[in-house]
Motif scaffolding. Structure first.
Motif, PDB file in Angstrom:
ATOM      1  N   LEU A   6       0.836  -1.215   0.000  1.00  0.00           N
ATOM      2  CA  LEU A   6       0.000   0.000   0.000  1.00  0.00           C
ATOM      3  C   LEU A   6       0.864   1.256   0.000  1.00  0.00           C
ATOM      4  O   LEU A   6       0.448   2.307  -0.488  1.00  0.00           O
ATOM      5  CB  LEU A   6      -0.945   0.003   1.200  1.00  0.00           C
ATOM      6  CG  LEU A   6      -2.040  -1.061   1.202  1.00  0.00           C
ATOM      7  CD1 LEU A   6      -2.987  -0.864   2.377  1.00  0.00           C
ATOM      8  CD2 LEU A   6      -2.836  -1.054  -0.101  1.00  0.00           C
ATOM      9  N   TYR A  12       3.111  -2.731  -5.904  1.00  0.00           N
ATOM     10  CA  TYR A  12       1.787  -3.382  -5.850  1.00  0.00           C
ATOM     11  C   TYR A  12       1.403  -3.889  -7.240  1.00  0.00           C
ATOM     12  O   TYR A  12       0.983  -5.036  -7.410  1.00  0.00           O
ATOM     13  CB  TYR A  12       0.751  -2.371  -5.344  1.00  0.00           C
ATOM     14  CG  TYR A  12      -0.642  -2.924  -5.180  1.00  0.00           C
ATOM     15  CD1 TYR A  12      -1.148  -3.238  -3.923  1.00  0.00           C
ATOM     16  CD2 TYR A  12      -1.472  -3.134  -6.274  1.00  0.00           C
ATOM     17  CE1 TYR A  12      -2.433  -3.752  -3.770  1.00  0.00           C
ATOM     18  CE2 TYR A  12      -2.754  -3.644  -6.136  1.00  0.00           C
ATOM     19  CZ  TYR A  12      -3.222  -3.945  -4.872  1.00  0.00           C
ATOM     20  OH  TYR A  12      -4.487  -4.459  -4.726  1.00  0.00           O
ATOM     21  N   ASP A  66      -9.357   6.402  -1.989  1.00  0.00           N
ATOM     22  CA  ASP A  66      -8.631   5.382  -1.236  1.00  0.00           C
ATOM     23  C   ASP A  66      -8.169   5.989   0.077  1.00  0.00           C
ATOM     24  O   ASP A  66      -7.988   7.205   0.188  1.00  0.00           O
ATOM     25  CB  ASP A  66      -7.430   4.849  -2.031  1.00  0.00           C
ATOM     26  CG  ASP A  66      -6.986   3.476  -1.549  1.00  0.00           C
ATOM     27  OD1 ASP A  66      -7.384   2.465  -2.171  1.00  0.00           O
ATOM     28  OD2 ASP A  66      -6.268   3.409  -0.526  1.00  0.00           O
ATOM     29  N   ALA A  68      -5.297   5.066   1.521  1.00  0.00           N
ATOM     30  CA  ALA A  68      -3.824   5.101   1.566  1.00  0.00           C
ATOM     31  C   ALA A  68      -3.292   6.310   0.799  1.00  0.00           C
ATOM     32  O   ALA A  68      -3.479   6.403  -0.420  1.00  0.00           O
ATOM     33  CB  ALA A  68      -3.262   3.807   0.978  1.00  0.00           C
ATOM     34  N   ASP A  88     -11.948   7.806   3.664  1.00  0.00           N
ATOM     35  CA  ASP A  88     -12.308   6.558   4.322  1.00  0.00           C
ATOM     36  C   ASP A  88     -13.741   6.238   3.922  1.00  0.00           C
ATOM     37  O   ASP A  88     -14.624   7.104   4.049  1.00  0.00           O
ATOM     38  CB  ASP A  88     -12.201   6.758   5.846  1.00  0.00           C
ATOM     39  CG  ASP A  88     -12.420   5.465   6.619  1.00  0.00           C
ATOM     40  OD1 ASP A  88     -13.256   4.632   6.200  1.00  0.00           O
ATOM     41  OD2 ASP A  88     -11.749   5.294   7.658  1.00  0.00           O
ATOM     42  N   LEU A  89     -13.991   5.042   3.443  1.00  0.00           N
ATOM     43  CA  LEU A  89     -15.335   4.710   2.950  1.00  0.00           C
ATOM     44  C   LEU A  89     -16.409   4.898   4.021  1.00  0.00           C
ATOM     45  O   LEU A  89     -17.562   5.165   3.703  1.00  0.00           O
ATOM     46  CB  LEU A  89     -15.370   3.264   2.439  1.00  0.00           C
ATOM     47  CG  LEU A  89     -14.511   2.983   1.201  1.00  0.00           C
ATOM     48  CD1 LEU A  89     -14.680   1.531   0.759  1.00  0.00           C
ATOM     49  CD2 LEU A  89     -14.881   3.935   0.074  1.00  0.00           C
ATOM     50  N   ASP A 105     -11.582  -6.401  -5.207  1.00  0.00           N
ATOM     51  CA  ASP A 105     -10.497  -7.132  -4.538  1.00  0.00           C
ATOM     52  C   ASP A 105     -10.556  -6.992  -3.009  1.00  0.00           C
ATOM     53  O   ASP A 105      -9.565  -6.632  -2.370  1.00  0.00           O
ATOM     54  CB  ASP A 105      -9.129  -6.707  -5.093  1.00  0.00           C
ATOM     55  CG  ASP A 105      -8.093  -7.803  -4.852  1.00  0.00           C
ATOM     56  OD1 ASP A 105      -8.482  -8.906  -4.418  1.00  0.00           O
ATOM     57  OD2 ASP A 105      -6.894  -7.553  -5.081  1.00  0.00           O
ATOM     58  N   THR A 107     -11.777  -4.988  -0.940  1.00  0.00           N
ATOM     59  CA  THR A 107     -11.641  -3.701  -0.238  1.00  0.00           C
ATOM     60  C   THR A 107     -12.634  -3.597   0.917  1.00  0.00           C
ATOM     61  O   THR A 107     -12.273  -3.154   2.024  1.00  0.00           O
ATOM     62  CB  THR A 107     -11.828  -2.541  -1.239  1.00  0.00           C
ATOM     63  OG1 THR A 107     -10.711  -2.540  -2.128  1.00  0.00           O
ATOM     64  CG2 THR A 107     -11.919  -1.209  -0.530  1.00  0.00           C
ATOM     65  N   ALA A 110     -11.752  -5.058   4.360  1.00  0.00           N
ATOM     66  CA  ALA A 110     -10.788  -4.405   5.256  1.00  0.00           C
ATOM     67  C   ALA A 110     -11.521  -3.857   6.477  1.00  0.00           C
ATOM     68  O   ALA A 110     -10.890  -3.523   7.483  1.00  0.00           O
ATOM     69  CB  ALA A 110     -10.072  -3.286   4.512  1.00  0.00           C
ATOM     70  N   LEU A 111     -12.832  -3.726   6.373  1.00  0.00           N
ATOM     71  CA  LEU A 111     -13.654  -3.272   7.508  1.00  0.00           C
ATOM     72  C   LEU A 111     -14.131  -4.518   8.266  1.00  0.00           C
ATOM     73  O   LEU A 111     -14.888  -5.319   7.726  1.00  0.00           O
ATOM     74  CB  LEU A 111     -14.834  -2.447   6.990  1.00  0.00           C
ATOM     75  CG  LEU A 111     -14.409  -1.207   6.197  1.00  0.00           C
ATOM     76  CD1 LEU A 111     -15.602  -0.584   5.484  1.00  0.00           C
ATOM     77  CD2 LEU A 111     -13.716  -0.194   7.104  1.00  0.00           C
ATOM     78  N   ARG A 232     -10.797 -12.307 -11.012  1.00  0.00           N
ATOM     79  CA  ARG A 232      -9.736 -13.051 -10.340  1.00  0.00           C
ATOM     80  C   ARG A 232     -10.038 -14.542 -10.230  1.00  0.00           C
ATOM     81  O   ARG A 232      -9.500 -15.232  -9.382  1.00  0.00           O
ATOM     82  CB  ARG A 232      -9.467 -12.445  -8.949  1.00  0.00           C
ATOM     83  CG  ARG A 232      -8.419 -11.324  -9.019  1.00  0.00           C
ATOM     84  CD  ARG A 232      -8.384 -10.469  -7.783  1.00  0.00           C
ATOM     85  NE  ARG A 232      -9.299  -9.365  -7.910  1.00  0.00           N
ATOM     86  CZ  ARG A 232      -8.961  -8.149  -8.361  1.00  0.00           C
ATOM     87  NH1 ARG A 232      -7.733  -7.877  -8.656  1.00  0.00           N
ATOM     88  NH2 ARG A 232      -9.873  -7.209  -8.482  1.00  0.00           N
TER      89      ARG A 232
END
Ligand SMILES: C[S@@+](CC[C@H](N)C(=O)[O-])C[C@H]1O[C@@H](n2cnc3c(N)ncnc32)[C@H](O)[C@@H]1O
Length: 263
Positions: A6, A12, A66, A68, A88-89, A105, A107, A110-111, A232
Motif C-alpha cells: 500500500l 503493488y 482510497d 492510503a 475513508d469509505l 479485490d 476492499t 478491510a472493515l 480473479r
C-alpha cells in the motif's frame, strides 16, 4: 493499517499484474448487463487507480478514492483522467453522485466490524443515483469459513520472489481462518537485500446472506451474487458468461442496485 504494497503502488502493480485490464473489463460488462443508468464511476478503495484509469480510457467519467495516501498520490500522478481523493469509505462525502460504484479485490473486507461495513455501504449508496449500481468483488466467507485447512490457499506458508526496480523482494505468506472472529488473517514477512519486516493483516469474512442483508439495510437490492466467473477467477469473464450461483468458490461478486429511498 499500512503495508509495504500500500505504501509502494508501483510494487503493488508488479506484484499483482493485470496487463489485460480484466477488472475494468469485468466492470464495464457487468454495468452494461445489469443496466447501469450511465457512465460516471467511483472506484471505492481504488488502490493504484488502474481500474478507474482503464475505464476512463473507455470513455467513463472516472473518480476514485482510497484511504492510503501513497495510492491517491500515485493515481494523481499517473492517471490524470481520474479524479482522485483520499477518503475513508465509512465517512465518504464527495458531495456528488455517480452511476456505478466499484469496490474490488476485497476492499470492503478491510472493515472488520459490521457497523463499519454498514456505514461504508450507506456512504456508497449516498454516492449513487437511484438505480445506480454497486459492483463489488471479494473473498467468499462461505468458501473460506467452511474450507478444509488443506485447501491450497490455507495449506501452509508460501514463498514468492519478484525482482522490481533492480531489487529482489521475497514475501513469505501464511493465511489462516480465525473462525471465531470471522476473519481471514495473514502474516507476511518481507525481505530484501538490507531490509525486511513482518505484517499482520486481516479481512472480514462474510457469508453471502450476511452481505445481502447488509446491502438491504444500506438501501440496495441485490441483482446478482455469483462466485464465477470474475476478474480473479480461473474461468475468464466474458460478456454473456453464465453466472455460478452455488457460491462454493473462493470469490464472491455482487451487483446491487440503489433503491429510490435509502435508509
Ligand atoms: C486489496 S486493495 C484493492 C485495490 C483495488 N480496488 C484493486 O482491485 O486493485 C484494497 C484497497 O482498499 C483500500 N482501503 C482499505 N480500507 C479502506 C477504507 N476504509 N476506505 C477507503 N479505502 C480503503 C486500501 O488502501 C487498498 O488500496
Amino acid at each position: 493499517m499500512t503495508t509495504l504494497l500500500l505504501d509502494r503502488p508501483e510494487l503493488y502493480e508488479a506484484w499483482f499484474p493485470d496487463p489485460d485490464a480484466r477488472a475494468a473489463g469485468f466492470v464495464a460488462d457487468v454495468a452494461a448487463r445489469f443496466g447501469a443508468p450511465g457512465h460516471r464511476l467511483l472506484d471505492a478503495g481504488c488502490g493504484t487507480g488502474r481500474d478507474a484509469a482503464a475505464l476512463a480510457a473507455r470513455g467513463w467519467g472516472a473518480s476514485a478514492v482510497d484511504l492510503a495516501p501513497a495510492m491517491v498520490e500515485h493515481v494523481r500522478r499517473h492517471h490524470p483522467a481520474v479524479d482522485a481523493a483520499e477518503a475513508d469509505l465509512r465517512t465518504l462525502d464527495l458531495g456528488r453522485t455517480v452511476d456505478v460504484v466499484t469496490c474490488l479485490d476485497s476492499t470492503l473486507l478491510a472493515l472488520h466490524d459490521t457497523a463499519d461495513l454498514l456505514a461504508a455501504l450507506r456512504r456508497i449508496a449516498a454516492h449513487l443515483v437511484p438505480g445506480g449500481l454497486l459492483v463489488a468483488e471479494m473473498r467468499n466467507g462461505a468458501f473460506l469459513l467452511t474450507a478444509d485447512a488443506h485447501v491450497e490457499l490455507l495449506a501452509g506458508e508460501t514463498e514468492r520472489v519478484r525482482r522490481f526496480d533492480g531489487v529482489e523482494y521475497t514475501a513469505r505468506t501464511l493465511l489462516h481462518v480465525d473462525h471465531a472472529a470471522q476473519l481471514l488473517r495473514r502474516r507476511r514477512t518481507w525481505t530484501w537485500p538490507g531490509g525486511g519486516h513482518t505484517e499482520h493483516t486481516a479481512w472480514r469474512l462474510l457469508f453471502p446472506r450476511e452481505l445481502t442483508d447488509l446491502l438491504d439495510r444500506a438501501g440496495f437490492d441485490v441483482l446478482a451474487l455469483f462466485d464465477t466467473p470474475g476478474p480473479r477467477t480461473d474461468e475468464p469473464w466474458h460478456a454473456d458468461a453464465e453466472l455460478g450461483t452455488a457460491l462454493t468458490r473462493d470469490r464472491l461478486h455482487v451487483v446491487a442496485r440503489r433503491r429510490e429511498e435509502t435508509r
